[in-house]
Design a protein around this motif. Structure first.
Motif, PDB file in Angstrom:
ATOM      1  N   UNK A   1      13.528 -23.121 -49.622  1.00  0.00           N
ATOM      2  CA  UNK A   1      12.531 -22.877 -50.671  1.00  0.00           C
ATOM      3  C   UNK A   1      11.166 -22.556 -50.078  1.00  0.00           C
ATOM      4  N   UNK A   2      10.775 -23.302 -49.042  1.00  0.00           N
ATOM      5  CA  UNK A   2       9.459 -23.057 -48.452  1.00  0.00           C
ATOM      6  C   UNK A   2       9.425 -21.677 -47.800  1.00  0.00           C
ATOM      7  N   UNK A   3      10.513 -21.300 -47.146  1.00  0.00           N
ATOM      8  CA  UNK A   3      10.557 -19.985 -46.502  1.00  0.00           C
ATOM      9  C   UNK A   3      10.577 -18.860 -47.517  1.00  0.00           C
ATOM     10  N   UNK A   4      11.311 -19.043 -48.564  1.00  0.00           N
ATOM     11  CA  UNK A   4      11.403 -18.002 -49.595  1.00  0.00           C
ATOM     12  C   UNK A   4      12.855 -17.755 -49.966  1.00  0.00           C
ATOM     13  N   UNK A   5      13.195 -18.117 -51.207  1.00  0.00           N
ATOM     14  CA  UNK A   5      14.575 -17.934 -51.656  1.00  0.00           C
ATOM     15  C   UNK A   5      14.863 -16.456 -51.855  1.00  0.00           C
TER      16      UNK A   5
ATOM     17  N   UNK B   1       7.079 -18.520 -48.661  1.00  0.00           N
ATOM     18  CA  UNK B   1       6.111 -17.853 -47.787  1.00  0.00           C
ATOM     19  C   UNK B   1       6.387 -16.352 -47.728  1.00  0.00           C
ATOM     20  N   UNK B   2       7.658 -15.993 -47.508  1.00  0.00           N
ATOM     21  CA  UNK B   2       7.998 -14.586 -47.358  1.00  0.00           C
ATOM     22  C   UNK B   2       7.704 -13.808 -48.647  1.00  0.00           C
ATOM     23  N   UNK B   3       8.122 -14.385 -49.759  1.00  0.00           N
ATOM     24  CA  UNK B   3       7.885 -13.710 -51.036  1.00  0.00           C
ATOM     25  C   UNK B   3       6.403 -13.489 -51.278  1.00  0.00           C
ATOM     26  N   UNK B   4       5.597 -14.532 -50.947  1.00  0.00           N
ATOM     27  CA  UNK B   4       4.165 -14.429 -51.186  1.00  0.00           C
ATOM     28  C   UNK B   4       3.527 -13.374 -50.283  1.00  0.00           C
ATOM     29  N   UNK B   5       3.958 -13.346 -49.011  1.00  0.00           N
ATOM     30  CA  UNK B   5       3.428 -12.330 -48.096  1.00  0.00           C
ATOM     31  C   UNK B   5       3.754 -10.933 -48.611  1.00  0.00           C
TER      32      UNK B   5
END
Lengths: 394, 362
Positions: free
Chosen positions: A293-297, A362-366
């Motif tokens: 989840x933190x990395x990005x689903x 994180x990935x999704x937000x980036x």
């Protein structure tokens, strides 16, 4: 070339590309950059967990299947290798046998679980897997003559993977990045790397993990992966279009199970020790969930970022908290909350906050930021249309 | 009553009855199988003692051990029910799957342990009534703390993710991690022994039948909670609103009821029930640690699935089934007892995918 390797699924954000490149290069030359046993354990664990978390992401992020039995497959792989190396012998044949048996058992268990989702759906499925996983954990503890129970299994690995084995006679020179950055002395940062079985083990691990990760990228960007994402977005509609969703779900669960099992086998080989606590406990499952989840689903790169950050935090955040703790010593409650042992609480808070404010991780937000930047750059009124081509892909 | 219905009451058809009342059927089946197992067990036990096993002797011994085990199993089942009832209640009304429920069980157990220690004057008194009063006070304390915790938890963790089952699962797991860590901050990471009041130690014996005193208390508390919940839901105005809310939330809202308030109240009640379960379990096990809730959650989840998510009646009978199964098997083959409930869950799911008494269609 890169297109074929990454299956056309680029990071699509400069910051993310830089971060991924940094992680990849650090892991590729890890034995030559980070000296010490703790560092060795950390970076090999990061490699395995990237694959493990990515395989969980295939279920959770790409298909919206919530399973709590992922550690079960991880454990099956680990225990199969451990038992084979304990009972059959310490050769490569035993490694292959263990890995193969683990794969087959995981495949069958995954098949059973996938078919179970025929009968029960969504929330039921999550709860059932939770019960099954804990049943498996209890089983491992109870069958101690076979699994070593609470003591776990210590075993020997093939000769080529033992620390005493020397691949090259002469030592190579490594460059301690952390040491260089903290002391600034170029001379002190150089250290000797003996190319022994540990380094061989790590590179075996690294190569297999890289291949598995690229394989997952390939699968999830294939038509199969698209159907899985369609099931995630609207299962009823996917079924109405004519896809047999049960088939896709089952194959997906089996794939994830097999990869998790392989990851377990690798982890067991690297640590030469199988224990329920490190492979099967609910704590490990929660960690995988946090990393995903933190990395990005729904983005396999999220697994890379999430696993790396989480495991670094697990090893080094505690030092940071220790530093803070020393500063707030005297203050009663605050000091208790800020001890290094409570790092999991801060991570839990971070996890909850990230679900609310950065549900894409994180990935999704980036990617969202990168997309907004692209839209701004090609602005002049038609920012909407500029962003449109990337909207279809998540 | 239509003639057709009259017809049905006259001629008893087993298949229809099983289909309509699967919980009674399973309970009877479980009892019968348990009795059968007891006969085999006593026969083997008598043979082991060297005595020539007779049918009558084995039957007599089986009957007494069956009665012992059945009462113990029902008590165990009711202990599980107390812990599970809150979770199924919350799911039934709010459709929120609170995986943080286990943390509230743990919280209840720890608050209960502290309260018991504080009330040592009452617990060490040599009177059953005073001891029961102490336990009641302890429960109230645990309910208050866990209820307040539930209020905060609902506001901070659950409210933003109504109508999103996936996020609910993730967020409540995250929330439970934080609660557990906070519990460790306050009570420390070590196991804490809990002493049961003197008058609840030991057991009654009627001939060969042995009944632990504490299990009787568990039966009484469990039945009281079940009866209370049933009465509240079926006989009161609030219950009417809850049932209507389960059926159609929007409609109830449109009728002018603040269903949000009801949701919060139900969540707080669910957390308080978890705390009661935690206190009861702490007194039963006489040892608490921070993993207590997570370990209990497995059984809670099994019970809820067997009963049908959100169904209180189903949860009740599911708990009894699991408790009985565990106790029968732990006498005959202790190895299997721990996973037997998982097997039972699978069997029930294969037969009825929605559980025994389904409420919702997931």
């Amino acid at each position: 070339m890169l297109d074929a390797l990454l299956s056309g699924d680029y990071p699509r954000s400069r910051a993310l590309s830089a971060l991924l490149l940094l992680i990849f290069v650090s892991l590729a030359f890890a034995p030559f950059l980070f000296p010490g046993t703790v560092a060795y354990q950390t970076y090999s664990k990061i490699c395995v967990f990237i694959v493990l978390v990515a395989s969980y992401d295939i279920l959770l992020g790409y298909t919206s299947i919530v399973s709590f039995a992922h550690t079960m497959f991880f454990g099956i792989g680990a225990y199969a290798v451990a038992i084979a190396l304990r009972d059959v012998g310490t050769g490569w044949d035993a490694v292959l046998l263990g890995t193969g048996v683990g794969l087959v058992i995981s495949l069958l268990a995954g098949l059973a679980m996938g078919l179970l989702s025929l009968r029960v759906r969504a929330i039921f499925f999550a709860l059932v897997t939770l019960a099954v996983a804990s049943g498996f954990l209890i089983l491992t503890f109870k069958l101690y003559t076979f699994t070593g129970g609470d003591d776990g299994i210590r075993f020997s690995v093939p000769r080529e993977l033992r620390p005493s084995f020397k691949l090259l006679e002469s030592d190579l020179t490594g460059f301690d990045v952390i040491g260089f950055l903290t002391t600034g002395s170029l001379q002190d940062a150089l250290f000797k790397v003996s190319v022994n079985g540990r380094v061989v083990m790590y590179y075996l691990l690294f190569v297999i993990c890289t291949l598995l990760f690229l394989l997952m990228l390939r699968v999830m960007n294939s038509p199969f992966g698209r159907v899985c994402q369609a099931i995630r977005e609207n299962e009823f509609r996917a079924e109405a279009i004519g896809y047999r969703t049960v088939y896709f779900r089952t194959v997906n669960v089996c794939l994830a199970a097999c990869i998790a099992s392989l990851a377990g086998s690798l982890m067991a080989l690297a640590t030469r020790y199988a224990h329920p606590e490190t492979f099967l406990s609910f704590g490990v499952m929660v960690n995988i969930l946090l990393m995903t989840v933190i990395g990005g689903m729904g983005t396999l790169y999220g697994a890379v970022v999430g696993a790396s950050l989480f495991l670094l935090a697990e090893t080094y955040l505690q030092n940071g908290l220790g530093w803070v703790h020393a500063r707030v010593e005297g203050i009663p409650l605050l000091a208790d909350v800020l001890t290094p042992e409570r790092w999991l609480m801060w991570l839990g808070i971070l996890f909850v906050l990230s679900i609310y404010f950065f549900p894409k991780g994180i990935v999704g937000q980036l990617r969202v930021w990168a997309q907004a930047r692209r839209a701004r750059r090609s602005a002049g009124g038609d920012g909407e249309t500029a962003a449109a081509p990337t909207l279809g892909r998540r | 009553m239509t003639t057709e219905a009259l017809e049905r009451t006259k001629t008893f058809k087993p298949a229809e009855w099983i289909d309509a009342q699967p919980h009674y059927f399973l309970l009877l089946l479980m009892g019968a199988l348990g009795f059968l197992a007891m006969i085999f067990y006593s026969w083997a036990h008598l043979a082991e003692l060297g005595a020539e096993p007779t049918v009558l002797g084995a039957l007599g011994k089986a009957a007494s051990s069956w009665l012992t085990m059945t009462v113990a199993g029902l008590a165990m089942g009711l202990l599980i029910f107390i812990m599970a009832s809150g979770m199924t209640l919350v799911f039934g009304l709010m459709h929120v799957l609170n995986l943080g429920h286990g943390a509230f069980i743990t919280l209840g157990a720890f608050v209960g342990a502290s309260a018991l220690a504080a009330l040592s004057g009452l617990t060490q008194a040599d009177s059953l009534l005073v001891n029961l009063l102490a336990i009641a006070l302890v429960m109230v304390a645990a309910m208050l703390v866990a209820g307040a915790g539930g209020l905060v938890f609902e506001r901070l963790i659950v409210r933003p993710v109504y109508h999103d089952p996936l996020k609910q699962i993730l967020v409540t797991v995250g929330g439970s991690i934080v609660i557990l860590q906070l519990i460790i901050v306050f009570w420390g990471p070590n196991e804490i022994p809990v002493s049961r009041p003197g008058s609840l130690l030991g057991s009654f014996t009627f001939g060969d039948v042995v009944i632990e005193k504490y299990r009787l208390l568990a039966v009484v508390v469990g039945l009281a909670i079940y009866a209370g919940m049933q009465a509240l839901i079926n006989r009161t105005r609030i219950g009417l609103l809850i049932r209507a809310g389960v059926e159609n939330t929007e409609m109830v809202e449109n009728l002018g009821y603040r269903i949000r308030l009801l949701f919060v109240a139900v969540f707080v009640a669910g957390s308080a029930l978890a705390a009661v379960g935690g206190v009861m379990w702490a007194l039963y096990d006489q040892m608490i640690h921070s993993h207590l809730g997570d370990l209990r959650m497995v059984q809670v989840i099994i019970v809820i699935i067997i009963g049908g998510l959100g169904s209180i009646t189903g949860c009740f009978y599911g708990s009894l089934l699991v408790g009985l199964l565990f106790n029968y098997l732990s006498l005959v083959t202790p190895m299997v007892a721990e996973f037997a409930s998982i097997g039972l869950m699978f069997a029930v799911l294969m037969w009825r995918p929605q559980g025994l008494i389904p409420v919702i269609r997931v």
